[in-house]
Design a protein around this motif. Structure first.
Motif, mmCIF file in Angstrom:
data_model
loop_
_atom_site.group_PDB
_atom_site.id
_atom_site.type_symbol
_atom_site.label_atom_id
_atom_site.label_comp_id
_atom_site.label_asym_id
_atom_site.label_seq_id
_atom_site.Cartn_x
_atom_site.Cartn_y
_atom_site.Cartn_z
ATOM 1 N N GLY A 63 -13.907 -1.926 -2.961
ATOM 2 C CA GLY A 63 -12.735 -2.371 -3.701
ATOM 3 C C GLY A 63 -11.482 -2.395 -2.849
ATOM 4 N N HIS A 64 -11.522 -1.694 -1.706
ATOM 5 C CA HIS A 64 -10.349 -1.594 -0.822
ATOM 6 C C HIS A 64 -10.736 -1.803 0.632
ATOM 7 N N ARG A 65 -11.832 -2.503 0.865
ATOM 8 C CA ARG A 65 -12.315 -2.611 2.244
ATOM 9 C C ARG A 65 -11.439 -3.509 3.108
ATOM 10 N N SER A 66 -10.659 -4.385 2.506
ATOM 11 C CA SER A 66 -9.716 -5.171 3.311
ATOM 12 C C SER A 66 -8.693 -4.244 3.968
ATOM 13 N N ALA A 67 -8.232 -3.235 3.229
ATOM 14 C CA ALA A 67 -7.286 -2.276 3.790
ATOM 15 C C ALA A 67 -7.917 -1.511 4.951
ATOM 16 N N LEU A 68 -9.194 -1.167 4.814
ATOM 17 C CA LEU A 68 -9.898 -0.488 5.898
ATOM 18 C C LEU A 68 -9.983 -1.399 7.118
ATOM 19 N N MET A 69 -10.278 -2.669 6.917
ATOM 20 C CA MET A 69 -10.372 -3.587 8.047
ATOM 21 C C MET A 69 -9.020 -3.748 8.745
ATOM 22 N N LEU A 70 -7.934 -3.821 7.971
ATOM 23 C CA LEU A 70 -6.615 -3.919 8.577
ATOM 24 C C LEU A 70 -6.310 -2.682 9.416
ATOM 25 N N ARG A 71 -6.756 -1.521 8.947
ATOM 26 C CA ARG A 71 -6.563 -0.292 9.727
ATOM 27 C C ARG A 71 -7.340 -0.364 11.038
ATOM 28 N N CYS A 72 -8.556 -0.872 10.967
ATOM 29 C CA CYS A 72 -9.370 -0.994 12.179
ATOM 30 C C CYS A 72 -8.744 -1.974 13.156
#
Length: 277
Positions: free
Chosen positions: A257-266
């Protein structure tokens, strides 16, 4: 990319000549300007960035800078922090605390973003920007009264992209993929828009020859999808290592549900210097 300053830095190397421009900072003020078409005709829209906050009266640029997404970003930060603690990745938790609420860059023109995503497959940002600059010659010139800051054209419509795809230089297969996608979208057979059914859009686009998971995932991200993670992306994997994430798929599952935020962090971690040993 923390706030508007991060989005502006993201946009700067991707700005297509004659279509858009990131203007230099003066006294803490920077600006983004670009041409856009709409029901009332062509326009040149602007967004100002002061102390990491963007302001604009243009709804398309508001979407580009992820204005109004503060609550969703805070919720994503909470989930990522919880997942970081659960999976023993304190560097991720520290990154969230140090730069909270990363903005998710949107797009001002969904059809243009599709073309950008295809052209940008497996080449550098600089090379993609050069190719898009060549393609921009297929677009309509702006009325003289709107010409300013080197912006004098509109990005081509899908019909213009389809007929002008040979302006691109590089592999014939990629040019064919651009033309094929532009033709289908121009016909209305596939809806590419922020309000579209993104899962359906991804499936329909990926069924076209020359369009793969990275392209449709990146497009979906820029159209506002909060749950995109491109596990095969080199920068994503590099950033995950910098953030101390040993098992990215497992941690990502807890960030559903929030994996886009995780990708931006990466991505942000991949662009930064590696942590000290």
């Amino acid at each position: 990319m923390p706030g508007a300053t991060g989005v502006l830095a993201w946009l700067a190397p991707r700005a297509v000549p004659r279509i858009e421009a990131v203007l230099p900072s003066q006294g803490g003020l920077a600006a983004y300007r670009r041409s856009l078409r709409g029901a009332a005709g062509p326009r040149v829209a602007s967004a100002a960035v002061v102390v990491d906050e963007a302001s604009t009266e243009d709804p398309d640029l508001a979407r580009l800078f992820d204005l109004g997404g503060t609550a969703a970003r805070a919720e994503a930060d909470a989930r990522l922090t919880w997942a970081a603690e659960r999976h023993g990745a304190p560097a991720l938790a520290r990154a969230v605390a140090a730069e909270p609420a990363l903005a998710q860059p949107g797009c001002a023109d969904a059809h243009e973003m599709l073309v950008r995503a295809i052209v940008g497959q497996q080449i550098t940002v600089a090379a993609a920007t050069l190719q898009l600059g060549l393609l921009s010659a297929a677009g309509d010139p702006l009325p003289e009264a709107l010409v300013e800051d080197g912006i004098d054209r509109l990005f081509p419509t899908m019909a213009q992209v389809a007929s002008g795809a040979d302006l691109l230089r590089g592999p014939a297969a990629k040019t064919a993929a651009v033309r094929r996608a532009a033709e289908v979208v121009a016909s209305g057979a596939i809806e590419v828009a922020p309000g579209a059914d993104l899962a359906r859009m991804r499936a329909e686009l990926q069924a076209l020859k020359g369009i793969g998971p990275w392209t449709v995932g990146y497009l979906s991200l820029r159209l506002g999808d909060p749950d995109v993670l491109l596990l095969g992306d080199v920068a994503v994997r590099k950033g995950a290592r910098h953030l101390g994430i040993d098992d990215l798929p497992a941690l990502a599952a807890d960030c559903a549900g929030h994996r886009s935020a995780l990708m931006l962090r990466c991505w942000a971690a991949a662009a930064a210097p590696p942590p000290a040993a």
